[in-house]
Design a protein around this motif. Structure first.
Motif, mmCIF file in Angstrom:
data_model
loop_
_atom_site.group_PDB
_atom_site.id
_atom_site.type_symbol
_atom_site.label_atom_id
_atom_site.label_comp_id
_atom_site.label_asym_id
_atom_site.label_seq_id
_atom_site.Cartn_x
_atom_site.Cartn_y
_atom_site.Cartn_z
ATOM 1 N N ASP A 11 0.210 18.737 1.944
ATOM 2 C CA ASP A 11 -0.550 17.710 2.647
ATOM 3 C C ASP A 11 -0.347 16.319 2.056
ATOM 4 O OD1 ASP A 11 -1.573 19.654 4.306
ATOM 5 O OD2 ASP A 11 -3.413 19.919 3.144
ATOM 6 N N TYR A 12 0.381 16.224 0.944
ATOM 7 C CA TYR A 12 0.559 14.943 0.252
ATOM 8 C C TYR A 12 2.011 14.455 0.222
ATOM 9 C CZ TYR A 12 -4.167 15.855 -1.427
ATOM 10 O OH TYR A 12 -5.513 16.095 -1.500
ATOM 11 N N GLN A 13 2.911 15.211 0.841
ATOM 12 C CA GLN A 13 4.332 14.896 0.686
ATOM 13 C C GLN A 13 4.833 13.778 1.596
ATOM 14 O OE1 GLN A 13 5.903 16.328 -1.946
ATOM 15 N NE2 GLN A 13 3.832 17.155 -2.223
ATOM 16 N N HIS A 14 4.204 13.579 2.731
ATOM 17 C CA HIS A 14 4.760 12.639 3.707
ATOM 18 C C HIS A 14 3.753 11.572 4.141
ATOM 19 C CE1 HIS A 14 8.310 15.177 3.947
ATOM 20 N NE2 HIS A 14 7.501 16.214 4.064
ATOM 21 N N VAL A 15 2.786 11.285 3.291
ATOM 22 C CA VAL A 15 1.837 10.216 3.616
ATOM 23 C C VAL A 15 2.528 8.864 3.436
ATOM 24 C CG1 VAL A 15 -0.164 11.601 2.993
ATOM 25 C CG2 VAL A 15 0.919 10.179 1.264
ATOM 26 N N PRO A 16 2.154 7.871 4.237
ATOM 27 C CA PRO A 16 2.833 6.562 4.188
ATOM 28 C C PRO A 16 2.317 5.673 3.045
ATOM 29 C CG PRO A 16 1.177 6.535 5.905
ATOM 30 C CD PRO A 16 1.179 7.934 5.354
ATOM 31 N N ARG A 17 2.382 6.186 1.841
ATOM 32 C CA ARG A 17 1.961 5.457 0.650
ATOM 33 C C ARG A 17 2.935 5.794 -0.492
ATOM 34 N NH1 ARG A 17 -0.630 3.946 4.281
ATOM 35 N NH2 ARG A 17 -2.884 3.532 4.434
ATOM 36 N N ASP A 18 3.058 4.873 -1.459
ATOM 37 C CA ASP A 18 3.965 5.112 -2.589
ATOM 38 C C ASP A 18 3.510 6.291 -3.447
ATOM 39 O OD1 ASP A 18 5.677 3.058 -1.925
ATOM 40 O OD2 ASP A 18 4.689 1.579 -3.211
ATOM 41 N N ILE A 19 2.198 6.424 -3.602
ATOM 42 C CA ILE A 19 1.642 7.517 -4.403
ATOM 43 C C ILE A 19 0.529 8.198 -3.622
ATOM 44 C CG2 ILE A 19 0.594 8.177 -6.612
ATOM 45 C CD1 ILE A 19 1.461 5.627 -7.818
ATOM 46 N N VAL A 123 -6.616 9.860 0.901
ATOM 47 C CA VAL A 123 -5.170 10.099 0.874
ATOM 48 C C VAL A 123 -4.425 8.881 1.408
ATOM 49 C CG1 VAL A 123 -3.286 11.552 1.700
ATOM 50 C CG2 VAL A 123 -5.489 12.584 1.116
ATOM 51 N N GLU A 124 -4.852 8.376 2.562
ATOM 52 C CA GLU A 124 -4.256 7.154 3.112
ATOM 53 C C GLU A 124 -5.209 6.001 2.810
ATOM 54 O OE1 GLU A 124 -2.539 7.190 6.974
ATOM 55 O OE2 GLU A 124 -1.935 9.305 6.851
ATOM 56 N N TYR A 125 -5.166 5.568 1.542
ATOM 57 C CA TYR A 125 -6.060 4.510 1.093
ATOM 58 C C TYR A 125 -5.678 3.176 1.728
ATOM 59 C CZ TYR A 125 -2.041 4.483 -2.073
ATOM 60 O OH TYR A 125 -0.763 4.511 -2.580
ATOM 61 N N ASP A 126 -6.643 2.273 1.721
ATOM 62 C CA ASP A 126 -6.465 0.937 2.301
ATOM 63 C C ASP A 126 -5.356 0.198 1.546
ATOM 64 O OD1 ASP A 126 -6.643 -1.629 3.283
ATOM 65 O OD2 ASP A 126 -8.834 -1.758 3.107
ATOM 66 N N THR A 127 -4.359 -0.291 2.259
ATOM 67 C CA THR A 127 -3.238 -0.992 1.621
ATOM 68 C C THR A 127 -3.630 -2.350 1.058
ATOM 69 O OG1 THR A 127 -2.551 -1.855 3.780
ATOM 70 C CG2 THR A 127 -1.491 0.169 3.015
ATOM 71 N N ASP A 128 -4.821 -2.812 1.371
ATOM 72 C CA ASP A 128 -5.310 -4.072 0.804
ATOM 73 C C ASP A 128 -6.500 -3.845 -0.127
ATOM 74 O OD1 ASP A 128 -3.494 -5.793 2.151
ATOM 75 O OD2 ASP A 128 -4.677 -5.550 3.986
ATOM 76 N N GLY A 129 -6.769 -2.577 -0.438
ATOM 77 C CA GLY A 129 -7.974 -2.284 -1.194
ATOM 78 C C GLY A 129 -7.727 -1.715 -2.578
ATOM 79 N N LYS A 130 -8.764 -1.069 -3.097
ATOM 80 C CA LYS A 130 -8.766 -0.541 -4.456
ATOM 81 C C LYS A 130 -7.630 0.460 -4.700
ATOM 82 C CE LYS A 130 -11.717 2.256 -7.501
ATOM 83 N NZ LYS A 130 -13.022 2.973 -7.581
ATOM 84 N N GLY A 131 -7.410 1.342 -3.726
ATOM 85 C CA GLY A 131 -6.384 2.371 -3.893
ATOM 86 C C GLY A 131 -5.009 1.793 -4.140
ATOM 87 N N MET A 132 -4.654 0.757 -3.409
ATOM 88 C CA MET A 132 -3.339 0.131 -3.573
ATOM 89 C C MET A 132 -3.215 -0.498 -4.961
ATOM 90 S SD MET A 132 -0.396 -0.376 -2.290
ATOM 91 C CE MET A 132 -0.394 -0.267 -0.502
ATOM 92 N N HIS A 133 -4.272 -1.142 -5.440
ATOM 93 C CA HIS A 133 -4.230 -1.748 -6.770
ATOM 94 C C HIS A 133 -4.112 -0.689 -7.859
ATOM 95 C CE1 HIS A 133 -4.896 -5.742 -5.237
ATOM 96 N NE2 HIS A 133 -6.029 -5.390 -4.646
#
Length: 259
Positions: A11-19, A123-133
Motif C-alpha cells: 500500500d506504500y509502494q506507488h504513492v505520489p510522494r518521495d517517502i 500516507v498522501e500528506y499535504d505537499t505544503d504541510g508538516k509531512g513534506m517538511h
C-alpha cells in the motif's frame, strides 16, 4: 493517525510522494518470507530486534540502527524479539542518493523523532504541510547517517555455506578453521582463501561479526555483560567490550542504556 494506517507494504509502494511511512508491530518469532519492494526501504524499529538476510549478507537491526535496503533487493525478516517497526519507503529516484548496497545506519535521536512523527502523518500528506517538511529533513538525515560496519557477509560456495550456517547456529562454538576444513573435506588453506574471496573477511573477522550479532541478541534479552562475554568464549568482559566498542562505536553498557 498511526493506528488507522495500513500495515501492508504494498500500500506504500506507488504513492505520489518521495517517502511513505508504515507502522507495523510484529511478535517475537514472526517471519516475513523473502520479498522485494519497488521502493527503497529504511527498515527501522523503535523497539525490538530484527534479523534481515539477503543473498549477500545478514544483519541484526537493533533500535538505534536502521537497515537501508535498495529497491528490488530480495530479503527476509525474522523478529528476534517483539518489534515496533516504523518503516520508510523511498521513491526509486530518491533511493539513488542512498546507494545500491544494503547498509546498517546509525539512527540519531533527531532522525528517530522525525521517523516517529512522519509515520503518524497521512500516507498522501499535504505537499505544503508538516509531512513534506518532515520528509525533506528525513532525507537529509539519512544521507548524512554514518554506516555501521556490522554485517555478516554470506557466501555462495557450498563448503562455506555449511561452515557459516553451522557457526551461525552455534556462535558460542570455539571450533577452529582446521576443524571445519576436515568437516567439509577441504584444506584449511583452501577455506582461508575462500573466506577472503567470498566474504572479504578473514575467518576470524567473520566469526567476530557473528559474535557481535549474537551479543546484540543477548543484550536485548537482558543478559549480563559478563555472561555474554563468557558465552561467546572471551577471556574477560573487557576483551569483549573492546571488540564491541571498536565496531559499534560505544561500549555494550552504553548501547544497553540507550535501548
Amino acid at each position: 493517525m498511526t493506528d488507522s494506517k495500513s500495515s501492508e507494504p504494498e500500500d506504500y509502494q506507488h504513492v505520489p510522494r518521495d517517502i511513505s511511512g508504515m507502522p507495523r508491530d510484529q511478535p517475537a518469532g514472526s517471519y516475513n518470507a523473502p520479498h522485494q519492494h519497488f521502493r527503497g526501504q529504511l527498515l527501522y524499529a523503535i523497539s525490538g530486534l530484527m534479523r534481515v538476510k539477503t543473498e549477500h549478507g545478514l544483519w541484526l537491526v537493533p533500535p538505534n540502527k536502521a537497515l537501508w535496503i535498495p529497491p528490488g533487493i530480495v530479503h527476509d525478516q525474522l523478529m528476534v524479539t517483539s518489534v515496533q517497526m516504523r518503516t520508510l519507503y523511498v521513491s526509486p529516484e530518491k533511493s539513488k542518493e542512498m546507494g545500491s548496497a544494503c547498509r546498517l545506519l546509525e539512527v540519531s535521536a533527531l532522525l528517530r523523532e522525525l521517523i516517529v512523527a512522519f509515520v503518524s502523518e497521512p500516507v498522501e500528506y499535504d505537499t505544503d504541510g508538516k509531512g513534506m517538511h518532515l520528509a525533506a529533513l528525513i532525507l537529509l538525515q539519512m544521507e548524512g547517517a554514518a554506516t555501521v560496519p556490522l554485517v555478516i557477509p554470506w557466501p555462495s560456495d557450498r563448503r562455506l555455506l555449511v561452515v557459516c550456517s553451522a557457526i551461525l547456529a552455534h556462535p558460542e562454538s570455539p571450533r577452529t578453521i582446521e576443524y571445519w576444513a576436515d568437516e567439509v573435506g577441504a584444506s584449511s588453506r583452501t577455506l582461508i582463501r575462500l573466506f577472503v574471496k567470498e566474504t572479504k573477511l578473514s575467518f576470524r573477522q567473520w566469526v567476530q561479526q557473528v559474535h557481535l550479532a549474537e551479543a546484540l541478541h543477548r543484550l536485548e534479552r537482558g543478559e549480563a555483560l559478563g555472561s555474554v562475554a563468557h558465552a561467546l568464549g572471551y577471556a574477560s568482559s573487557s576483551a569483549f567490550t573492546a571488540l564491541f566498542k571498536k565496531i559499534m562505536g560505544e561500549s555494550p553498557r552504553a548501547y544497553r542504556s540507550r535501548k
